[in-house]
Motif scaffolding. Structure first.
Motif, PDB file in Angstrom:
ATOM      1  N   PRO A   1     -45.767 -40.604  -1.711  1.00  0.00           N
ATOM      2  CA  PRO A   1     -45.787 -39.674  -2.845  1.00  0.00           C
ATOM      3  C   PRO A   1     -46.858 -40.083  -3.840  1.00  0.00           C
ATOM      4  N   PRO A   2     -47.431 -39.141  -4.567  1.00  0.00           N
ATOM      5  CA  PRO A   2     -48.483 -39.475  -5.542  1.00  0.00           C
ATOM      6  C   PRO A   2     -47.938 -40.363  -6.654  1.00  0.00           C
ATOM      7  N   GLU A   3     -48.742 -41.267  -7.146  1.00  0.00           N
ATOM      8  CA  GLU A   3     -48.292 -42.194  -8.190  1.00  0.00           C
ATOM      9  C   GLU A   3     -47.908 -41.457  -9.467  1.00  0.00           C
ATOM     10  N   GLU A   4     -48.517 -40.286  -9.670  1.00  0.00           N
ATOM     11  CA  GLU A   4     -48.190 -39.500 -10.862  1.00  0.00           C
ATOM     12  C   GLU A   4     -46.706 -39.134 -10.919  1.00  0.00           C
ATOM     13  N   LEU A   5     -46.073 -39.038  -9.736  1.00  0.00           N
ATOM     14  CA  LEU A   5     -44.663 -38.679  -9.686  1.00  0.00           C
ATOM     15  C   LEU A   5     -43.799 -39.728 -10.378  1.00  0.00           C
TER      16      LEU A   5
END
Length: 273
Positions: free
Chosen positions: A185-189
């Motif tokens: 999953p993207p780190e922004e999540l």
């Protein structure tokens, strides 16, 4: 007993605007008679008696009922008179509400078609939200996660995109992130505020049926890994574990319509802002 599945009701929605309101009300009412089939035909921007006559005649010939949202008194009264002459079923969708407001406010309606669709601030917010949902759909750009009002996460076919668009029409900026075991999953999540993230879960049986139907509609064989039970179970376990790490609210969409899920999300959003 009559087989309800064979019944089909034709409804002509007449409007001096786009007709969206009339159609929405008709569909909401018809839902109470499922599984009766509904065939809705919209006649938007009806602005003359000639146009009214054409639709009424067509409705009579096809045994359709009429629902209308005409706000111009002259046209409204003309339609009601013509429908009465033909002995046809005809319902005024807006009239009772407008009459009530006039009485309570002691003020006459403006009788102007399409006011609800005027290019006001709310309209532009909706357009902006829809464009946002399209741009950040399916995590095309992870930066949208931090800009969004709501972030939807879930495995494929949990209604993330339909929900994003539905909520966008309520002016919410929504990003959605598909959860796939093989893709991190993207780190922004993990940087987003917890209350903005909404996890969508679904039963493996329901998801299996949805994915098989999806493959069938694409003309593909249903033996693809995408619809296999063991694959689905692995995805759901992965999604459950990730949602627990995120500490987000989780909604079971197995037996919920998009509107129902959206209502829960909106209520959660308002409670946490």
């Amino acid at each position: 007993m009559t087989d309800m599945k064979k019944k089909c009701l034709k409804v002509y929605v007449i409007s001096d605007s786009a007709g969206e309101t009339g159609e929405s009300v008709v569909r909401a009412a018809a839902a109470q008679f499922h599984p009766v089939q509904l065939e809705i035909t919209r006649f938007p921007f009806v602005e003359s008696k000639t146009a009214v006559d054409r639709v009424v005649q067509l409705a009579k010939d096809t045994d359709a009922v009429i629902a209308f949202t005409l706000v111009i008194p002259e046209l409204k009264n003309y339609l009601l008179r013509r429908a009465y002459e033909y002995g046809m079923s005809c319902i005024d969708v807006l009239g009772p509400a407008v009459d009530m407001f006039e009485q309570r406010l002691d003020q006459e309606s403006k009788h102007v078609p399409g006011i609800i669709h005027r290019l006001d601030e709310q309209y532009f917010k909706k357009i902006e939200a829809v464009e946002f949902a399209v741009k950040y759909d399916d995590c095309r750009d992870p930066k949208g996660i931090l800009k969004a009002d709501i972030v939807l996460v879930g495995v494929s076919r949990t209604s993330k995109t339909p929900l994003s668009m539905y909520l966008a029409n309520k002016t919410f900026k929504v990003a959605n992130v598909p959860l796939v075991p093989e893709i991190s999953p993207p780190e922004e999540l993990f940087m987003a505020k917890r209350h903005k993230i909404i996890g969508l879960k679904i039963s493996s049986k329901k998801l299996n049926a949805i994915r098989k139907e999806r493959l069938r509609s694409l003309g593909l064989g249903q033996d693809a890994a995408y619809a296999q039970v063991d694959r689905i179970e692995r995805e759901l376990v992965y999604a459950k574990e990730l949602m627990e790490r995120l500490g987000c609210i989780v909604i079971d969409v197995s037996d919920k319509a998009v509107e129902e899920t959206a209502s829960i999300i909106q209520e959660w959003h308002y409670r946490n802002h």
